[in-house]
Scaffold this motif. Structure first.
Motif, short mmCIF file in Angstrom:
data_model
loop_
_atom_site.label_atom_id
_atom_site.label_comp_id
_atom_site.label_asym_id
_atom_site.label_seq_id
_atom_site.Cartn_x
_atom_site.Cartn_y
_atom_site.Cartn_z
N ASN A 24 -14.73 -24.31 -12.42
CA ASN A 24 -15.92 -24.13 -11.60
C ASN A 24 -16.75 -25.40 -11.57
O ASN A 24 -17.22 -25.83 -10.50
N TYR A 25 -16.91 -26.03 -12.72
CA TYR A 25 -17.68 -27.27 -12.80
C TYR A 25 -16.98 -28.40 -12.05
O TYR A 25 -17.60 -29.12 -11.25
N LEU A 26 -15.68 -28.53 -12.28
CA LEU A 26 -14.93 -29.64 -11.69
C LEU A 26 -14.87 -29.51 -10.17
O LEU A 26 -15.16 -30.47 -9.43
N LEU A 27 -14.48 -28.34 -9.67
CA LEU A 27 -14.40 -28.14 -8.22
C LEU A 27 -15.79 -28.18 -7.59
O LEU A 27 -15.95 -28.64 -6.45
N GLY A 28 -16.78 -27.69 -8.32
CA GLY A 28 -18.14 -27.77 -7.80
C GLY A 28 -18.60 -29.20 -7.61
O GLY A 28 -19.25 -29.54 -6.62
N GLN A 29 -18.24 -30.07 -8.55
CA GLN A 29 -18.60 -31.48 -8.44
C GLN A 29 -17.85 -32.15 -7.28
O GLN A 29 -18.40 -33.02 -6.59
N ILE A 30 -16.62 -31.75 -7.04
CA ILE A 30 -15.83 -32.37 -5.98
C ILE A 30 -16.26 -31.87 -4.60
O ILE A 30 -16.42 -32.66 -3.66
N LEU A 31 -16.46 -30.56 -4.48
CA LEU A 31 -16.79 -29.98 -3.18
C LEU A 31 -18.28 -30.10 -2.86
O LEU A 31 -18.66 -30.05 -1.68
N GLY A 32 -19.12 -30.25 -3.88
CA GLY A 32 -20.55 -30.31 -3.65
C GLY A 32 -21.03 -31.71 -3.33
O GLY A 32 -20.36 -32.71 -3.61
N GLY A 33 -22.21 -31.76 -2.72
CA GLY A 33 -22.79 -33.07 -2.41
C GLY A 33 -22.02 -33.80 -1.33
O GLY A 33 -21.32 -33.22 -0.51
N GLY A 34 -22.11 -35.13 -1.35
CA GLY A 34 -21.52 -35.93 -0.29
C GLY A 34 -20.20 -36.57 -0.64
O GLY A 34 -19.78 -37.53 0.03
N LEU A 35 -19.50 -36.07 -1.66
CA LEU A 35 -18.27 -36.72 -2.09
C LEU A 35 -17.19 -36.69 -1.01
O LEU A 35 -16.56 -37.72 -0.72
N ILE A 36 -16.93 -35.53 -0.42
CA ILE A 36 -15.89 -35.43 0.61
C ILE A 36 -16.28 -36.24 1.85
O ILE A 36 -15.47 -37.00 2.40
N LEU A 37 -17.53 -36.11 2.28
CA LEU A 37 -18.00 -36.90 3.43
C LEU A 37 -17.90 -38.38 3.14
O LEU A 37 -17.44 -39.17 3.99
N GLY A 38 -18.29 -38.80 1.95
CA GLY A 38 -18.25 -40.21 1.60
C GLY A 38 -16.84 -40.73 1.44
O GLY A 38 -16.52 -41.84 1.91
N ALA A 39 -15.97 -39.97 0.80
CA ALA A 39 -14.62 -40.43 0.51
C ALA A 39 -13.79 -40.65 1.77
O ALA A 39 -13.03 -41.62 1.87
#
Length: 331
Positions: A243-258
């Motif tokens: 939950n923590y790991l996927l939350g960090q990856i899917l949350g915020g601007g990580l996908i948009l930025g990457a």
């Protein structure tokens, strides 16, 4: 002699891929996230998007006319900058701030450095960083529900907007506080955040389109996300908490930025090895900002720092001509 052909100078093979076609593909890839942002946050999101896009286009046009430079309104690079900037803004931001961000992106970061291809930082991200430093409270005000369309007076009075949406902590804020997040809502996008970062599913659809069209490769996004995931596993203090790991990856601007900002041609390394090094650096820096630092986000500043290192990375990873060894000690 009359039968000889007139052959032009090399290169003789021309690619149909141009700046215009690349930017068109990026715009197409961003459309799903834009549409979802409008659906998720209401008409106000559309107004923010139109404001940044029009501001970027007008600013570039006016600058070129004033400086007596060629005007090329159809390469769509200004539109891409406006779209990416809008997707990085909260829907509640005063319109004049969004306009200011568009002017800063085009005038200060792009045109004053020589225009397209000469900027040292991603213009949209640099503008977001400028707005985050200048107006931290407004840039951190996120709505969690759809916002109804306000009247004109709400746009004009002292830069504020009266919302009937609900504000609250973003998923990254919840994770920082030791709480769990609803991963399904996070993936679908019914969470707080900027206009574009909440629609993870739609960002991935756009990213898949760019990969299919061969506009971007997966070297930077994958090395970025994987290195950040490893950092979160080691320093997050949660162990292998899905939950923590996927939350960090899917949350915020990580996908948009990457997928949409770290892969910018101008501000990312040109060599394959350099792109992997660049992605790993971004992952580590994002982890430092998010997990070790006091803030909850870090994608913007991680990519901006990475942009500044691109010339050095390119120089260190530049391939040598076939049959020659790399020079040692500058000789």
């Amino acid at each position: 002699m009359s039968g000889l052909y007139n052959v032009s100078a090399a290169p003789h093979t021309r690619s149909p891929i141009t700046t215009k076609t690349i930017m068109q593909d990026v715009i197409i890839a961003l459309i799903p996230a834009c549409l979802f942002g409008i659906f998720n946050f209401g008409l106000r999101a559309l107004i923010v998007i139109l404001a940044t896009v029009l501001t970027c286009a007008v600013t570039e046009y006016v600058y070129c006319r004033l400086m007596k430079k060629p005007v090329n309104p159809w390469d769509y690079s200004d539109v891409v900058t406006g779209l990416i900037l809008a997707l990085n803004l909260p829907v509640s931001i005063p319109i004049w701030m969004a306009v200011l961000g568009g002017v800063f992106a085009i005038l200060i970061v792009k045109m004053l450095y020589g225009g397209l291809g000469q900027n040292v930082m991603n213009p949209a991200l640099a503008a977001r960083g400028f707005l985050m430093i200048s107006f931290p409270t407004r840039m951190a005000s996120f709505a969690l529900e759809k916002i109804s369309s306000p009247g004109l007076k709400d746009y004009l009075r002292d830069g504020a907007l009266v919302l009937d949406g609900v504000s609250g902590a973003t998923p990254l804020g919840q994770l920082k506080a030791g709480e769990t997040v609803d991963l399904l809502k996070l993936f679908i996008g019914h969470v707080g955040g900027t206009i574009g970062e909440t629609g993870t599913l739609f960002l991935l659809l756009g990213a898949a389109y760019l990969v299919y069209r061969k506009i971007i490769s997966l070297r930077i996004p994958l090395s970025y996300i994987l290195s950040f995931a490893v950092f979160a596993l080691i320093f997050g203090g949660k162990g292998f908490d899905s939950n923590y790991l996927l939350g960090q990856i899917l949350g915020g601007g990580l996908i948009l930025g990457a997928f949409f900002m770290a892969t910018d041609y101008v501000t990312s390394p040109a060599t394959p090895k350099g792109q992997i090094i660049y992605g790993i650096f971004l992952g580590i820096m994002t982890g430092i900002f998010r997990i070790i630092g006091s803030g909850v986000e870090g994608v913007t500043y991680a990519i901006l720092l990475g942009n500044l290192l691109v010339p050095m990375i390119d120089n260190l990873t530049r391939p040598v001509a076939f049959g020659r060894e790399r020079a040692k000690n500058g000789k």
